[in-house]
Design an enzyme around this catalytic site. Structure first.
Site, PDB file in Angstrom:
ATOM      1  NE  ARG A   7      35.192  49.928  46.616  1.00 52.78           N
ATOM      2  CZ  ARG A   7      33.457  48.705  47.110  1.00 52.78           C
ATOM      3  NH1 ARG A   7      33.254  49.266  45.789  1.00 52.78           N
ATOM      4  NH2 ARG A   7      33.637  48.540  47.971  1.00 52.78           N
ATOM      5  CD  GLU A  55      34.923  47.710  29.174  1.00 53.51           C
ATOM      6  OE1 GLU A  55      34.081  47.237  28.593  1.00 53.51           O
ATOM      7  OE2 GLU A  55      34.074  47.116  30.433  1.00 53.51           O
ATOM      8  CG  PHE A  80      36.937  46.113  32.933  1.00 54.49           C
ATOM      9  CD1 PHE A  80      38.201  44.656  32.802  1.00 54.49           C
ATOM     10  CD2 PHE A  80      36.257  45.673  33.847  1.00 54.49           C
ATOM     11  CE1 PHE A  80      37.083  43.737  32.977  1.00 54.49           C
ATOM     12  CE2 PHE A  80      36.080  44.563  34.176  1.00 54.49           C
ATOM     13  CZ  PHE A  80      36.773  43.483  33.671  1.00 54.49           C
ATOM     14  NE  ARG A 164      35.317  44.356  46.801  1.00 54.58           N
ATOM     15  CZ  ARG A 164      35.948  43.014  46.634  1.00 54.58           C
ATOM     16  NH1 ARG A 164      36.079  42.279  45.602  1.00 54.58           N
ATOM     17  NH2 ARG A 164      34.329  42.093  46.816  1.00 54.58           N
TER      18      ARG A 164
END
Length: 308
Positions: A7, A55, A80, A164
């Site tokens: 990320r 979203e 999501f 992450r």
């Protein structure tokens, strides 16, 4: 070994791309600090839109901007984006073949403490089944940047799955990523590990350990899940005894499924899958969960030894 989160590389790549292409627009669903689209926002605030925790609106707005000639990167957490906004991805982006890059972070169980509700282990399966969707899964920060650039050049919908946690940097800047081409990182003639995402580093560890025992392991980094590089997979099936797939995703519908489906039709081969077996994630550190769900070099070694 140097570690960096995919990320982080994503945020940097967007900011670099923004300088090169004024038609790059980035959208986020109130998570820009976590997805690192905040790096782009700092440079180009007028081209960054926070749609809020909405979203479906994220994808609908991205589709609208794409119809106006923009190249749109839309980001939130994978659970999501691939899950909550699935119908919008299918009908407003993929069906009309719009130039939207669906680029979520926090995929897989290595998200850690956020728990099973936030750990997306189904997203590759969901995106693979959508007609015309390109599905990418980077092994490290370098490959992430290359994928973001390739996605920006590609005209049409692309899904880029990012994590992450920090992962080992495996490539240097000379690495050449191309959509649809798998990268053979290590040659071997006993068995093949076809891995994606953070499991590529584990595959390389397993191969090194088995080399000490006289077992020759080929390691393939499958950065593009769809379209699958059939040529490289078929070559591995013909030249090694069997294939082990490795992914931080459910074994249902992910990389293992894609390879099994392909080989069953062209060259039936034993495929053993290392991944998540029909379970949700849970809360814990990323490292603890990868150990608990056996997404490790140790598991790859044991599977190879059992089946040789």
């Amino acid at each position: 070994m140097i570690k960096k989160a995919t990320r982080e590389a994503y945020g940097e790549a967007l900011a670099e791309l923004g300088k090169l292409n004024k038609d790059i627009v980035v959208l986020d669903a109130d998570l820009s600090g976590s997805t690192k689209t905040s790096v782009f926002k700092k440079e180009f605030p007028e081209r960054h839109i926070n749609v809020g925790i909405a979203e479906a609106d994220l994808i609908g707005t991205a589709a609208g901007l794409a119809t106006c000639g923009k190249t749109v990167f839309a980001s939130t957490f994978a659970v999501f984006e691939a899950g909550r906004a699935y119908e919008q991805i299918r009908n407003t982006v993929a069906y009309p073949k719009l130039n939207v890059k669906i680029a979520p972070t926090h995929a897989g169980i290595s998200v850690g403490e956020d728990g099973g509700s936030h750990q997306s282990i189904e997203d590759i399966a969901l995106m693979r089944v959508i007609p015309g969707m390109i599905v990418l899964s980077p092994a490290d920060a370098v490959e992430t940047k290359k994928m973001v650039y390739a996605a920006a050049e590609y005209d049409g919908p692309v899904y880029i799955r990012m994590g992450r946690s920090g992962v080992p940097v495996l490539f240097d800047e000379n690495y050449d990523f191309q959509i649809g081409v798998a990268n053979t990182m290590k040659e071997g003639n006993d068995v093949t590990i076809a891995a994606t995402g953070l499991m590529v580093a584990e595959a390389l560890k397993a191969a090194e350990a088995l080399k000490e025992e006289g077992i020759s392991v080929r390691v393939i980094n499958v950065g593009t899940i769809k379209p699958l590089d059939g040529e490289t997979i078929l070559k591995a099936a013909k030249e090694t005894k069997f294939i082990v797939t490795a992914e931080e995703h459910s074994v249902i519908g992910g990389l293992g499924s894609a390879i099994s489906e392909f080989l069953s039709e062209v060259y039936p081969t034993k495929v053993k899958k290392v991944g998540i077996y029909d379970k949700f994630g849970q809360s814990g550190t990323g490292a603890e969960l990868l150990e608990k769900y056996e997404l490790t070099a140790g598991k790859l070694i044991s599977v190879i030894k059992e089946n040789l």
